[in-house]
Structures are given as structure tokens and as C-alpha cells.
Write a protein that holds these residues in place. Sequence first.
Motif, short mmCIF file in Angstrom:
data_model
loop_
_atom_site.label_atom_id
_atom_site.label_comp_id
_atom_site.label_asym_id
_atom_site.label_seq_id
_atom_site.Cartn_x
_atom_site.Cartn_y
_atom_site.Cartn_z
N ASN A 121 26.97 -41.63 19.72
CA ASN A 121 27.98 -40.62 20.07
C ASN A 121 28.55 -40.01 18.80
N THR A 122 29.37 -38.99 18.94
CA THR A 122 29.88 -38.24 17.79
C THR A 122 30.87 -39.04 16.97
N ARG A 123 31.48 -40.08 17.55
CA ARG A 123 32.48 -40.86 16.82
C ARG A 123 31.86 -41.89 15.89
N GLY A 124 30.58 -42.18 16.08
CA GLY A 124 29.92 -43.17 15.24
C GLY A 124 30.48 -44.57 15.44
N ALA A 125 30.95 -44.87 16.64
CA ALA A 125 31.55 -46.18 16.92
C ALA A 125 30.48 -47.26 17.01
N SER A 126 30.92 -48.50 16.93
CA SER A 126 29.99 -49.62 17.05
C SER A 126 30.55 -50.66 18.00
N LEU A 127 29.65 -51.43 18.60
CA LEU A 127 29.99 -52.51 19.51
C LEU A 127 29.23 -53.75 19.07
N THR A 128 29.68 -54.90 19.54
CA THR A 128 28.95 -56.13 19.29
C THR A 128 28.29 -56.57 20.59
N LEU A 129 26.98 -56.50 20.62
CA LEU A 129 26.23 -56.95 21.80
C LEU A 129 26.08 -58.47 21.73
N ILE A 130 26.39 -59.14 22.84
CA ILE A 130 26.25 -60.59 22.91
C ILE A 130 25.42 -60.95 24.13
N ASP A 131 24.24 -61.51 23.88
CA ASP A 131 23.33 -61.94 24.93
C ASP A 131 23.64 -63.39 25.28
N LEU A 132 24.12 -63.63 26.51
CA LEU A 132 24.52 -64.99 26.92
C LEU A 132 23.40 -65.65 27.70
N PRO A 133 23.23 -66.97 27.56
CA PRO A 133 22.19 -67.68 28.31
C PRO A 133 22.38 -67.52 29.82
N GLY A 134 21.26 -67.44 30.54
CA GLY A 134 21.32 -67.28 31.99
C GLY A 134 21.06 -68.55 32.76
N HIS A 135 20.80 -69.65 32.04
CA HIS A 135 20.53 -70.91 32.73
C HIS A 135 21.77 -71.39 33.47
N GLU A 136 21.55 -71.92 34.66
CA GLU A 136 22.66 -72.32 35.53
C GLU A 136 23.63 -73.29 34.88
N SER A 137 23.12 -74.19 34.04
CA SER A 137 23.97 -75.21 33.42
C SER A 137 24.73 -74.68 32.20
N LEU A 138 24.41 -73.46 31.75
CA LEU A 138 25.00 -72.94 30.51
C LEU A 138 25.82 -71.67 30.70
N ARG A 139 25.50 -70.86 31.70
CA ARG A 139 26.04 -69.50 31.75
C ARG A 139 27.56 -69.44 31.90
N LEU A 140 28.14 -70.30 32.72
CA LEU A 140 29.60 -70.26 32.89
C LEU A 140 30.32 -70.75 31.64
N GLN A 141 29.73 -71.70 30.97
CA GLN A 141 30.32 -72.25 29.74
C GLN A 141 30.38 -71.17 28.65
N PHE A 142 29.29 -70.39 28.50
CA PHE A 142 29.28 -69.34 27.49
C PHE A 142 30.14 -68.15 27.92
N LEU A 143 30.19 -67.87 29.20
CA LEU A 143 31.06 -66.80 29.69
C LEU A 143 32.52 -67.11 29.37
N GLU A 144 32.92 -68.35 29.58
CA GLU A 144 34.28 -68.78 29.28
C GLU A 144 34.61 -68.61 27.80
N ARG A 145 33.63 -68.85 26.95
CA ARG A 145 33.84 -68.78 25.50
C ARG A 145 34.07 -67.35 25.02
N PHE A 146 33.37 -66.38 25.62
CA PHE A 146 33.38 -65.02 25.09
C PHE A 146 34.16 -64.00 25.92
N LYS A 147 34.59 -64.35 27.11
CA LYS A 147 35.15 -63.34 28.02
C LYS A 147 36.41 -62.66 27.48
N ALA A 148 37.23 -63.39 26.72
CA ALA A 148 38.48 -62.81 26.22
C ALA A 148 38.24 -61.67 25.24
N SER A 149 37.10 -61.65 24.57
CA SER A 149 36.81 -60.60 23.59
C SER A 149 36.01 -59.46 24.18
N ALA A 150 35.77 -59.49 25.50
CA ALA A 150 34.87 -58.52 26.13
C ALA A 150 35.51 -57.16 26.32
#
Length: 296
Positions: free
Chosen positions: A132-161
Motif C-alpha cells: 500500500n502507499t503507506r509502506g506499513a509492515s505487519l508481523t505474520l505469525i504462523d501458529l501450529p494447527g495440531h489439536e494438542s498445540l493450537r490453543l496453547q499458541f493462540l493463548e500466547r499470541f492473541k493479545a498482540s493480534a
Amino acid sequence: MLRSGRLRRAQGHVAFAALEPRISAMASAESRRMGNGGSVGGAFQPYLDSLRQELQQRDPTLLSIVVALLAVLLTLVFWKFIRSRRSSQRAVLLVGLCDSGKTLLFVRLLTGLYRDTQTSITDSSALYRVNNTRGASLTLIDLPGHESLRLQFLERFKASARAVVFVVDSAAFQREVKDVAEFLYQVLIDSMSLKNTPSFLIACNKQDITMAKSAKLIQQQLEKELNTLRVTRSAAPSTLDSSSTAPVQLGKKGKEFEFSQLPLKVEFLECSAKGGRGDAGSADIRDLEKWLAKIA
């Protein structure tokens, strides 16, 4: 008369100079208090009352000047506080079940290239410069999709989303619809509970496969499944004690669930991380790139 006017103005300047330290101290105290999330009016009222009385005894004109300056100062402090909170949220979370294509989307957005991927057991993050014209940047975070891991990683990163991209395998959706809905239910509940609700996108991936379901059909099926989940979970016995807060409710009570009922806007789009011409083909992620540029 001239000497009397000059004398009053000089007294006004002296009074204002004498009150400057008090005003600065008040502004500093308010800045610290706002960082802790208090109420502006309640904490300032005693100071404003005492200041108003003292100024009225000296010079009514000076009172209006000081009140105007305080209003401007408080507006600037509040605006800076809100802006800093928003600018600190630069993360875009890529979430979804295993094999939905999150990691390949992550790679495509960053490099534009195809790469063989494996099931992730940890998060991956990288800086993404939006188009875009503003030249902004974002941090892409790919979280694991495994059933035993996904909620744990979601909890860790959701506040910064700043945004959540929920990736769905459109080709396998029919057989995975219940699992997709259960995970989406939890992600929506978590997003709605945040102080600053993130932008929310459901990316219907793998549209290059012949049997892939359309975004419209996926939306309709998810609304049905989420409605069933909502009824089932609300009927379950509550484990909350008296000190706990009430659980977040999806949609409007007594009505069939629709995404439009949520306090956050949920958007749908179709994409293909792999592309329609095999591994070497170009991906169809233009709509996703436009959406990221919009929310950056």
C-alpha cells in the motif's frame, strides 16, 4: 486607567506562571493514570474544582484560558495513548487445522514462491511489508494447527493480534466441518474477549482443487455448526464460581447464529496458496494481500 489595565494583566501573568507547575503535575499524573486504564473525569474533578475556585478569585479571563489549555492537553494525551496501544498490535495470526495450508500461505506472502511444507510443531514469524502507499509492515505469525498445540499458541499470541486469519481447507471442508467449527468457536470467543478486538478473516484456501467448496457455502455451513455448538455449550452445566465472569455469548440469544451478529466484523474470501498449475504455478492470493493492506 492605562496603568490599572497594565497592572491587571501583569497580575494575570503572575498568576498563570504560579499555576504552571500545578498544571504540569496534574497532566503528568493523568498520563500515568491513563496508562493504567482509569477514568479521566473522576480523577481530575477535585483538581479542576480547586483550580476553578482559585482562578475565579484572581481573574475570570485567566480561568477560561487555563481550562482551554487543559482540554487540549488531555485530548492530546488520550489520543497518544490510544494510538500507541493500536500501533503496538502489529501481529497477524495465521490459524487453522493441520493441512489447511497455513504454512504455505505464510511462505507465499513472504516470498511469492512455492515450498514443500510439513506439519508445524511451533510458531514461525516474519516481517511482512504490505502493498500500500503507506509502506506499513505487519508481523505474520504462523501458529501450529495440531489439536494438542493450537490453543496453547493462540493463548500466547492473541493479545498482540491486530488481525486473525483463520485458514480453511475448502477441499476437505465437508468432512472436517465439525472440527473446523469447534476451533473457530474458541478463536472467536478469545477474540471477542480482547480489549481491542482484532480484524477477522476466514480464508477459504485450496480453491484450485475441483471439489473445493465456495466461501459462501462454507460461511453458511459454519453458521449452522456454530449455532449448534452455541446451544450445546450454553446448556452444559456451568463450572464457574461466583467470582468468575460470565462466559462470552456468540451471537444473539434466541436467534439463529449469523456472523453479522458478532461485535467484530468477520470477512470471507477465497484463495489458493498452491496455484492452479501445480507446484510451480503462481498462487491466487491477491485478495488476501489486499485485505492485509487494508488492515495494516
